[in-house]
Write a protein that holds these residues in place. Structure first.
Motif, mmCIF file in Angstrom:
data_model
loop_
_atom_site.group_PDB
_atom_site.id
_atom_site.type_symbol
_atom_site.label_atom_id
_atom_site.label_comp_id
_atom_site.label_asym_id
_atom_site.label_seq_id
_atom_site.Cartn_x
_atom_site.Cartn_y
_atom_site.Cartn_z
ATOM 1 N N UNK A 143 0.848 -1.185 0.000
ATOM 2 C CA UNK A 143 0.000 0.000 0.000
ATOM 3 C C UNK A 143 0.884 1.235 0.000
ATOM 4 N N UNK A 144 0.273 2.397 0.167
ATOM 5 C CA UNK A 144 0.986 3.666 0.120
ATOM 6 C C UNK A 144 2.182 3.694 1.080
ATOM 7 N N UNK A 145 3.258 4.323 0.652
ATOM 8 C CA UNK A 145 4.408 4.573 1.511
ATOM 9 C C UNK A 145 4.297 6.012 2.015
ATOM 10 N N UNK A 146 4.210 6.174 3.335
ATOM 11 C CA UNK A 146 3.954 7.482 3.932
ATOM 12 C C UNK A 146 5.220 8.242 4.320
ATOM 13 N N UNK A 147 6.298 7.509 4.605
ATOM 14 C CA UNK A 147 7.500 8.174 5.104
ATOM 15 C C UNK A 147 8.700 7.261 4.906
ATOM 16 N N UNK A 148 9.874 7.863 4.922
ATOM 17 C CA UNK A 148 11.118 7.093 4.839
ATOM 18 C C UNK A 148 12.202 7.826 5.615
ATOM 19 N N UNK A 176 17.923 2.354 5.059
ATOM 20 C CA UNK A 176 16.693 3.125 4.979
ATOM 21 C C UNK A 176 15.557 2.335 5.601
ATOM 22 N N UNK A 177 14.593 3.030 6.154
ATOM 23 C CA UNK A 177 13.393 2.380 6.691
ATOM 24 C C UNK A 177 12.176 3.130 6.152
ATOM 25 N N UNK A 178 11.239 2.388 5.587
ATOM 26 C CA UNK A 178 10.033 2.982 5.026
ATOM 27 C C UNK A 178 8.821 2.605 5.860
ATOM 28 N N UNK A 179 7.838 3.516 5.915
ATOM 29 C CA UNK A 179 6.620 3.337 6.692
ATOM 30 C C UNK A 179 5.422 3.359 5.749
ATOM 31 N N UNK A 180 4.497 2.433 5.941
ATOM 32 C CA UNK A 180 3.451 2.236 4.942
ATOM 33 C C UNK A 180 2.049 2.084 5.542
ATOM 34 N N UNK A 233 0.285 -0.270 4.733
ATOM 35 C CA UNK A 233 0.059 -1.709 4.872
ATOM 36 C C UNK A 233 0.366 -2.213 6.282
ATOM 37 N N UNK A 234 0.570 -1.250 7.228
ATOM 38 C CA UNK A 234 0.803 -1.531 8.653
ATOM 39 C C UNK A 234 2.231 -1.991 8.950
ATOM 40 N N UNK A 235 3.114 -1.996 7.958
ATOM 41 C CA UNK A 235 4.473 -2.489 8.164
ATOM 42 C C UNK A 235 5.511 -1.413 7.860
ATOM 43 N N UNK A 236 6.737 -1.726 8.276
ATOM 44 C CA UNK A 236 7.921 -0.973 7.873
ATOM 45 C C UNK A 236 8.879 -1.954 7.216
ATOM 46 N N UNK A 237 9.690 -1.461 6.297
ATOM 47 C CA UNK A 237 10.714 -2.297 5.671
ATOM 48 C C UNK A 237 12.075 -1.642 5.852
ATOM 49 N N UNK A 238 13.046 -2.447 6.283
ATOM 50 C CA UNK A 238 14.427 -1.986 6.420
ATOM 51 C C UNK A 238 15.161 -2.335 5.129
ATOM 52 N N UNK A 239 15.793 -1.331 4.514
ATOM 53 C CA UNK A 239 16.399 -1.486 3.188
ATOM 54 C C UNK A 239 17.912 -1.305 3.227
ATOM 55 N N UNK A 240 18.592 -2.058 2.388
ATOM 56 C CA UNK A 240 19.981 -1.776 2.028
ATOM 57 C C UNK A 240 19.929 -0.801 0.857
ATOM 58 N N UNK A 241 20.222 0.460 1.117
ATOM 59 C CA UNK A 241 20.056 1.501 0.102
ATOM 60 C C UNK A 241 20.965 1.253 -1.106
#
Length: 229
Positions: free
Chosen positions: A10-15, A24-28, A30-38
């Protein structure tokens, strides 16, 4: 374009991005966050635990701690290395819309639909102070790296500068003519930049309590802003 990071449903609201630019960490919604290797664009882990939209996320300077703010009225503290939730902060009574963290990761501050800002001790997960004064939803909050000063932005068209040692309001900035949607604060706590539905951004001298510049050019609401410290 360097890469596209995909994974949310779903929509990504913040990073938020760590100071070294590696995590990086994204907030969505979809009730989750994802931790990314940028660098590679791959995901380390998905952070699950919120029961409603995740509106905002902030990272400690070393990228090891993330704090998320959600419409489920809570904030959650995450270890980005293990992906574990290490605490839930639940003093707000309405949606939590913004969050900021001190440079050492020991203090956090949150902004809520309940018109309050709460200062938190991250390690003990205790609410240290509840800051009141805004007359509408507090949409965003920024904090200096040393954790001594914060600036909040509200739908009541104002920003407030807070001394977090005395928990007093130092200044009220009322130059925006519509909702103030986002605020960021420089690491040294001297400068803040706000983004507003009045189509402008404004640059503030936080120490002197003065408007420095109005940035004009957008033709619709400004909903986000970032600062390179």
């Amino acid at each position: 374009m360097l890469r596209t990071l995909t994974g949310h449903a779903s929509f990504v609201n913040d990073v938020a991005i760590s100071c070294d630019g590696h995590i990086g960490v994204s907030a969505s919604c979809d009730h989750t966050l994802i931790v990314w290797d940028i660098q590679s664009g791959s995901s380390f882990c998905t952070l699950e635990g919120h029961t409603n939209w995740v509106e905002s996320v902030t990272l400690s300077q070393d990228g090891k701690i993330a704090i998320s703010a959600s419409d489920d009225h809570t904030l959650k503290v995450w270890n980005t290395i293990s992906g574990a939730c290490i605490g839930t902060l639940d003093e707000h009574i309405e949606s939590v819309l913004g969050v900021a963290i001190s440079g050492d990761g020991r203090k956090a501050i949150s902004a809520s639909d309940d018109q309050t800002i709460i200062l938190w001790d991250v390690e003990s997960q205790e609410a240290l102070h509840i800051l009141k004064g805004h007359t509408d939803s507090v949409l965003s909050v920024g904090m200096s790296a040393d954790g001594r000063l914060a600036v909040s932005a509200s739908a009541d068209k104002t920003l407030r500068v807070w001394d977090l040692e005395t928990c007093s309001c130092l200044f009220i900035f009322d130059d925006h003519s519509k909702s103030v949607n986002k605020v960021v604060v420089s690491n040294n706590g001297q400068i803040a930049v706000s983004a507003s539905s009045d189509h402008t951004l404004k640059v503030w001298d936080v120490i002197m309590g003065a408007l420095i510049h109005s940035l004009v050019g957008h033709t619709d609401e400004v909903v986000g802003v970032s600062m390179n410290n």
